[in-house]
Design a protein around this motif. Sequence first.
Motif, mmCIF file in Angstrom:
data_model
loop_
_atom_site.group_PDB
_atom_site.id
_atom_site.type_symbol
_atom_site.label_atom_id
_atom_site.label_comp_id
_atom_site.label_asym_id
_atom_site.label_seq_id
_atom_site.Cartn_x
_atom_site.Cartn_y
_atom_site.Cartn_z
ATOM 1 N N GLU A 234 0.601 -1.177 0.058
ATOM 2 C CA GLU A 234 0.059 0.119 -0.053
ATOM 3 C C GLU A 234 0.817 1.385 -0.135
ATOM 4 O O GLU A 234 0.511 2.154 -0.581
ATOM 5 C CB GLU A 234 -1.080 0.110 1.442
ATOM 6 C CG GLU A 234 -2.147 -1.020 1.195
ATOM 7 C CD GLU A 234 -1.881 -2.384 1.575
ATOM 8 O OE1 GLU A 234 -0.817 -2.911 1.590
ATOM 9 O OE2 GLU A 234 -3.004 -3.028 1.703
ATOM 10 N N TYR A 235 1.995 1.242 0.638
ATOM 11 C CA TYR A 235 2.926 2.561 0.915
ATOM 12 C C TYR A 235 4.029 2.610 -0.025
ATOM 13 O O TYR A 235 4.949 3.522 0.101
ATOM 14 C CB TYR A 235 3.397 2.594 2.183
ATOM 15 C CG TYR A 235 2.179 3.055 3.260
ATOM 16 C CD1 TYR A 235 2.038 4.347 3.811
ATOM 17 C CD2 TYR A 235 1.340 2.014 3.895
ATOM 18 C CE1 TYR A 235 1.049 4.841 4.515
ATOM 19 C CE2 TYR A 235 0.179 2.355 4.807
ATOM 20 C CZ TYR A 235 0.068 3.862 5.178
ATOM 21 O OH TYR A 235 -0.721 4.176 5.992
ATOM 22 N N LEU B 41 -4.179 3.480 -0.323
ATOM 23 C CA LEU B 41 -4.442 2.465 -1.503
ATOM 24 C C LEU B 41 -3.064 2.167 -2.197
ATOM 25 O O LEU B 41 -2.252 2.931 -2.330
ATOM 26 C CB LEU B 41 -5.207 3.312 -2.457
ATOM 27 C CG LEU B 41 -6.684 3.506 -2.290
ATOM 28 C CD1 LEU B 41 -7.406 4.398 -3.044
ATOM 29 C CD2 LEU B 41 -7.371 1.825 -2.151
ATOM 30 N N PRO B 42 -2.910 0.928 -2.638
ATOM 31 C CA PRO B 42 -1.633 0.566 -3.287
ATOM 32 C C PRO B 42 -1.652 1.292 -4.695
ATOM 33 O O PRO B 42 -2.585 2.062 -5.097
ATOM 34 C CB PRO B 42 -1.799 -0.971 -3.594
ATOM 35 C CG PRO B 42 -3.286 -1.247 -3.535
ATOM 36 C CD PRO B 42 -4.020 -0.114 -2.420
ATOM 37 N N PRO B 43 -0.290 1.583 -5.128
ATOM 38 C CA PRO B 43 -0.205 2.561 -6.121
ATOM 39 C C PRO B 43 -0.497 1.916 -7.846
ATOM 40 O O PRO B 43 0.318 1.708 -8.400
ATOM 41 C CB PRO B 43 1.358 2.674 -6.079
ATOM 42 C CG PRO B 43 1.970 1.575 -5.517
ATOM 43 C CD PRO B 43 0.808 1.184 -4.604
ATOM 44 N N ARG C 173 1.805 1.581 -15.192
ATOM 45 C CA ARG C 173 2.616 2.492 -15.876
ATOM 46 C C ARG C 173 3.800 1.709 -15.936
ATOM 47 O O ARG C 173 4.430 1.994 -17.201
ATOM 48 C CB ARG C 173 2.674 3.897 -15.173
ATOM 49 C CG ARG C 173 2.151 4.908 -16.178
ATOM 50 C CD ARG C 173 2.220 6.405 -15.492
ATOM 51 N NE ARG C 173 1.852 6.504 -14.269
ATOM 52 C CZ ARG C 173 2.726 6.568 -13.098
ATOM 53 N NH1 ARG C 173 4.063 6.831 -13.352
ATOM 54 N NH2 ARG C 173 1.995 6.960 -11.795
ATOM 55 N N HIS C 174 4.297 1.198 -15.055
ATOM 56 C CA HIS C 174 5.512 0.661 -15.110
ATOM 57 C C HIS C 174 5.703 -0.893 -15.515
ATOM 58 O O HIS C 174 6.900 -1.598 -15.540
ATOM 59 C CB HIS C 174 6.502 0.864 -13.837
ATOM 60 C CG HIS C 174 6.638 2.308 -13.726
ATOM 61 N ND1 HIS C 174 7.898 2.818 -14.050
ATOM 62 C CD2 HIS C 174 6.199 3.197 -12.975
ATOM 63 C CE1 HIS C 174 8.092 4.163 -13.422
ATOM 64 N NE2 HIS C 174 6.834 4.565 -13.027
ATOM 65 N N GLY C 175 4.570 -1.508 -15.829
ATOM 66 C CA GLY C 175 4.274 -2.700 -16.271
ATOM 67 C C GLY C 175 4.573 -3.741 -15.363
ATOM 68 O O GLY C 175 5.226 -4.874 -15.437
ATOM 69 N N THR D 36 1.968 -8.081 -5.066
ATOM 70 C CA THR D 36 0.685 -8.795 -4.640
ATOM 71 C C THR D 36 -0.140 -7.957 -4.050
ATOM 72 O O THR D 36 0.359 -7.513 -2.592
ATOM 73 C CB THR D 36 1.298 -10.104 -3.890
ATOM 74 O OG1 THR D 36 2.047 -11.061 -4.820
ATOM 75 C CG2 THR D 36 0.136 -10.927 -3.632
ATOM 76 N N LEU D 37 -1.453 -7.801 -4.396
ATOM 77 C CA LEU D 37 -2.371 -7.180 -3.700
ATOM 78 C C LEU D 37 -3.128 -7.793 -2.479
ATOM 79 O O LEU D 37 -3.491 -8.778 -3.384
ATOM 80 C CB LEU D 37 -3.214 -6.211 -4.598
ATOM 81 C CG LEU D 37 -2.452 -5.281 -5.550
ATOM 82 C CD1 LEU D 37 -3.286 -4.625 -6.557
ATOM 83 C CD2 LEU D 37 -1.358 -4.601 -4.866
ATOM 84 N N LEU D 38 -3.442 -7.464 -1.352
ATOM 85 C CA LEU D 38 -4.007 -8.195 -0.499
ATOM 86 C C LEU D 38 -5.177 -7.384 -0.080
ATOM 87 O O LEU D 38 -5.104 -6.888 1.165
ATOM 88 C CB LEU D 38 -3.074 -8.538 0.603
ATOM 89 C CG LEU D 38 -1.783 -9.409 0.280
ATOM 90 C CD1 LEU D 38 -0.829 -9.905 1.094
ATOM 91 C CD2 LEU D 38 -2.211 -10.918 -0.538
ATOM 92 N N PRO D 39 -6.131 -7.355 -0.779
ATOM 93 C CA PRO D 39 -7.534 -6.410 -0.472
ATOM 94 C C PRO D 39 -8.178 -7.072 0.936
ATOM 95 O O PRO D 39 -8.834 -6.115 1.607
ATOM 96 C CB PRO D 39 -8.484 -6.701 -1.472
ATOM 97 C CG PRO D 39 -7.796 -7.900 -2.240
ATOM 98 C CD PRO D 39 -6.672 -7.943 -2.059
#
Length: 403
Positions: free
Chosen positions: A264-265, A296-298, A304-306, A282-285
Amino acid sequence: MPPAHPRLLWRDLTIFDGRHQLPAPMAVLVDRGRIARLCASDALTAADLDGATEMGRGGVMTPGLIDCHTHLVFAGNRADEFARRLAGASYAEIAQSGGGILSTVRATRAASEDELLATALPRLGALMADGVTTVEIKSGYGLTVADELKMLRVARRLGETLPVRVATTLLGAHALPPEYQDDKDGYIRLVCEEMIPAAASEGLADAVDVFCEGIAFSPAQCERVFEAAARHGLHVKAHAEQLSNLGGGALAARHGALSADHVEYLDEVGVRALAEAGTVATLLPGAFLTLRETQLPPVDALRRHGVPIAVATDANPGSSPMFMPTLMLNLACTLFRLTPCEALAGMTANAARALGLTDGGRIAEGLRADLCVWDVSSPNELAYAVQPGRLRQRVFDGRLTDE
Ligand code: NIG
Ligand code: FE
């Protein structure tokens, strides 16, 4: 006796292949554990049909879901802590007062291998009933050599007991155990010099993870763990930038991590580092929701950076007591604004990558046949509705299973 590896044929499928939705009504033939044919339904040949069992028409087929970040093996629960958090205590405050992860450590140390197995089985069953064919399981609630190995053994046994592939991760550097209260470096020495070598020599860990955070371990301490993992030929991963930005994501990327998780940060520098190293974010909602996070995660910067984005349950007794992968598809869209196809790629192709697997998470000829057929009319629908019971068929290693 049915043949060990039957020829199974589906027609008129809508396919999400791990990256995209395919345009035409498709057919899939599975033979000897592999996807033998993937073509438009009207392109099937007599040779394709020969000896094949018809498995049905219509529905959505996806790769078997891959839950690439879980803490499924643990004893006890933290319902009291849930109530404390609702009354205003933060996750970090509870951890600092000896609760949180350490309360699960006390219960897990007291449990036998068989007890841990018995309580983990229904949790894993719930993931499988919602489409999981591969799951990563971390240790991290033992925090002694013997208790960490005990957890990893349970994780391996789960994979031998049920039709699911289990990837194991040693998370010795999860929290500081009370016996090392004033000696974090001493505990990191134990992780590096005893836990990692023991887990590696017994073949119990596929990867090594760390919790890089103010309430856990510093980047310098995590780096020592990464170096020890590399000496033993193990992949690395990190819980990074969950509650603050310590640069753990970039550090993990510099060490060739398979994934940096939570994030997130994560800042732009960190995103660039992941992109350069090919490290998955890896996003962990579930943890974001449970801890009522607001940072929020970026996601836009990751796009944009793939940087490949994975999505996982983080199933654990504290920050994400959630055992429903398709709910995570919904939350990744609703909370993080992923598109439904991005969320699905996050639980298939990109999740495979987060585990270093080259043969999973995609539907293509020649690949291993771990597949799901869903009673929905589009991939979007899987992420849109939160509704158990939509899994029509589950194929593991080329065979139909009856989850
Ligand atoms: O991924 N962040 C650290 N570890 C877990 C939480 C474990 C727990 O609270 O028991 C996580 O959120
Ligand atoms: Fe976690």
